[in-house]
Design a protein around this motif. Structure first.
Motif, PDB file in Angstrom:
ATOM      1  N   GLY A   1      71.724 110.388  57.831  1.00  0.00           N
ATOM      2  CA  GLY A   1      71.474 111.245  56.675  1.00  0.00           C
ATOM      3  C   GLY A   1      71.800 110.650  55.332  1.00  0.00           C
ATOM      4  N   ALA A   2      72.196 109.373  55.283  1.00  0.00           N
ATOM      5  CA  ALA A   2      72.462 108.739  53.991  1.00  0.00           C
ATOM      6  C   ALA A   2      71.165 108.633  53.192  1.00  0.00           C
ATOM      7  N   THR A   3      71.290 108.729  51.868  1.00  0.00           N
ATOM      8  CA  THR A   3      70.092 108.669  51.025  1.00  0.00           C
ATOM      9  C   THR A   3      69.637 107.245  50.752  1.00  0.00           C
ATOM     10  N   GLY A   4      70.486 106.268  51.020  1.00  0.00           N
ATOM     11  CA  GLY A   4      70.113 104.878  50.780  1.00  0.00           C
ATOM     12  C   GLY A   4      71.281 103.956  51.061  1.00  0.00           C
ATOM     13  N   VAL A   5      71.001 102.661  51.046  1.00  0.00           N
ATOM     14  CA  VAL A   5      72.043 101.664  51.273  1.00  0.00           C
ATOM     15  C   VAL A   5      71.805 100.469  50.365  1.00  0.00           C
ATOM     16  N   ASN A   6      72.878  99.977  49.777  1.00  0.00           N
ATOM     17  CA  ASN A   6      72.840  98.765  48.955  1.00  0.00           C
ATOM     18  C   ASN A   6      73.713  97.699  49.609  1.00  0.00           C
ATOM     19  N   PHE A   7      73.154  96.506  49.789  1.00  0.00           N
ATOM     20  CA  PHE A   7      73.921  95.408  50.365  1.00  0.00           C
ATOM     21  C   PHE A   7      74.541  94.572  49.247  1.00  0.00           C
ATOM     22  N   HIS A   8      75.792  94.221  49.436  1.00  0.00           N
ATOM     23  CA  HIS A   8      76.511  93.470  48.413  1.00  0.00           C
ATOM     24  C   HIS A   8      76.076  92.004  48.408  1.00  0.00           C
ATOM     25  N   TRP A   9      75.867  91.476  47.207  1.00  0.00           N
ATOM     26  CA  TRP A   9      75.525  90.069  47.061  1.00  0.00           C
ATOM     27  C   TRP A   9      76.560  89.312  46.243  1.00  0.00           C
ATOM     28  N   GLY A  10      76.970  89.896  45.100  1.00  0.00           N
ATOM     29  CA  GLY A  10      77.881  89.169  44.221  1.00  0.00           C
ATOM     30  C   GLY A  10      77.145  88.056  43.501  1.00  0.00           C
ATOM     31  N   ASN A  11      77.784  86.918  43.384  1.00  0.00           N
ATOM     32  CA  ASN A  11      77.214  85.762  42.709  1.00  0.00           C
ATOM     33  C   ASN A  11      76.059  85.191  43.529  1.00  0.00           C
ATOM     34  N   ALA A  12      74.874  85.160  42.930  1.00  0.00           N
ATOM     35  CA  ALA A  12      73.697  84.677  43.651  1.00  0.00           C
ATOM     36  C   ALA A  12      73.499  83.178  43.539  1.00  0.00           C
ATOM     37  N   GLY A  13      74.445  82.490  42.927  1.00  0.00           N
ATOM     38  CA  GLY A  13      74.316  81.044  42.773  1.00  0.00           C
ATOM     39  C   GLY A  13      74.292  80.647  41.308  1.00  0.00           C
ATOM     40  N   LEU A  14      75.429  80.231  40.801  1.00  0.00           N
ATOM     41  CA  LEU A  14      75.527  79.791  39.413  1.00  0.00           C
ATOM     42  C   LEU A  14      75.398  78.277  39.345  1.00  0.00           C
ATOM     43  N   PHE A  15      74.793  77.788  38.280  1.00  0.00           N
ATOM     44  CA  PHE A  15      74.605  76.347  38.132  1.00  0.00           C
ATOM     45  C   PHE A  15      75.942  75.625  38.132  1.00  0.00           C
ATOM     46  N   GLN A  16      76.958  76.240  37.476  1.00  0.00           N
ATOM     47  CA  GLN A  16      78.268  75.595  37.387  1.00  0.00           C
ATOM     48  C   GLN A  16      79.012  75.616  38.720  1.00  0.00           C
TER      49      GLN A  16
END
Length: 324
Positions: free
Chosen positions: A97-112
């Motif tokens: 019955g949840a209305t939605g779900v978000n998956f955690h990503w955080g930092n997607a890849g920084l150049f530094q």
């Protein structure tokens, strides 16, 4: 006055990062326990904040989820198993019955900090020619689970959970396959289809699943989510309908996903009790999505087709004979 915010829930597999294994994230007991907790929240039965009304509780959303806490674990959270985990979490929470779900990503890849991204991230950011002005996306294994769930719900459309006969009652579906295969059936009003996802989490056991639905329905299609050579541990070689994101630098799938025919076998054991069966082979460490158009585009419910006049007369006659 705007309505108060809906309850928000975070979910991570209950296992320490250092000890996490593929078997841990695929464990049905862990997933089912989390789904039951969500269902209790949706029904307003677990509510530490007494200011939240029942109607608010029914709008529970999973706003953050990850296969393993602490950014995930390499060799677990970045594998094909994590794609299966992502799809199953979404399916189970949707049914709860949840209305939605978000998956955690955080930092997607920084150049530094190119190696600082979480292991469970779905899409990583890389840089062409080591140039910070030339970023491009790299799709990783968990993303395929998002694709499976999205397609199974009509590309994020409305879905209604269905109850289908237990597959163990139909066809060659032995006890080992009963323990290995999870099935998620839904009705899709937006596309007038019945959607059935079958996930085989066994390492070395191919299964055949018989799906039985009420009514006289047409042939369906099956699209497969397959791992690479390493099975559940695969980080490459993963395909959806034979197509892949591997090697793509624009975030788009390479090739067009292909589906195979699923022949519907019609049975009429009694007048007005029609069923259609679909036999689907589901290899070890894979998933299959069966899509069946509902008869005459009727998406409100899966029900038997209306009998002909002769069939109805015969049914009435048999009822009269039984009553005597």
């Amino acid at each position: 006055m705007p309505p108060p915010p809906s309850p928000q829930v975070h979910y991570y597999t209950r296992v320490a990062n250092a000890n996490a294994t593929i078997a841990d994230i695929l464990n049905d007991l862990n997933l089912d326990e989390a789904a039951r907790d969500v269902e209790l929240l949706v029904n307003g039965l677990v509510n530490s904040d007494q200011t939240i009304t029942g109607s608010q509780s029914s709008r529970v959303r999973i706003t953050e989820a990850g296969s393993v806490s602490g950014g995930g674990k390499s060799g677990v959270s970045n594998t094909f198993a994590a794609a299966i985990w992502s799809a199953e979490v979404a399916f189970k929470f949707a049914k709860a019955g949840a209305t939605g779900v978000n998956f955690h990503w955080g930092n997607a890849g920084l150049f530094q900090f190119p190696d600082a991204e979480p292991a469970y991230i779905g899409v990583s950011q890389k840089f062409k020619d080591n140039d910070p002005n030339k970023p491009y996306p790299v799709v990783r294994a968990p993303w395929y689970g998002y694709v499976l769930f999205s397609r199974a719900l009509g590309n994020n459309g409305q879905a209604i959970a269905l109850n289908l006969p237990d597959p163990k009652q139909w066809g060659p579906f032995g006890p080992d396959c009963m323990n290995a295969v999870n099935i998620y059936p839904f009705l899709l009003p937006g596309t007038s289809e019945i959607s059935v996802t079958m996930i085989n989490k066994a390492d070395n056991l191919d299964c055949q699943v018989s799906i039985v639905v009420n009514g006289k329905l047409p042939d369906g299609t099956v699209t497969r989510l397959l791992p690479g050579k390493a099975g559940m541990a695969s980080t490459s070689g993963i395909t959806w309908g034979g197509a892949t994101y591997e090697g793509s630098q624009n975030g788009r799938m390479r090739g067009n996903p292909r589906s195979e025919l699923a022949h519907g076998i019609f049975e009429d054991p009694e007048v007005g009790n029609w069923t259609t069966s679909y036999f689907v082979n589901v290899p070890a460490s894979s998933a299959a999505l069966l899509l069946v158009p509902t008869e005459l585009g009727a998406a409100e419910e899966s029900k038997p087709a209306e009998p002909t006049e002769e069939e109805q007369e015969q049914a009435d006659y048999e009822k009269q004979q039984t009553a005597r």
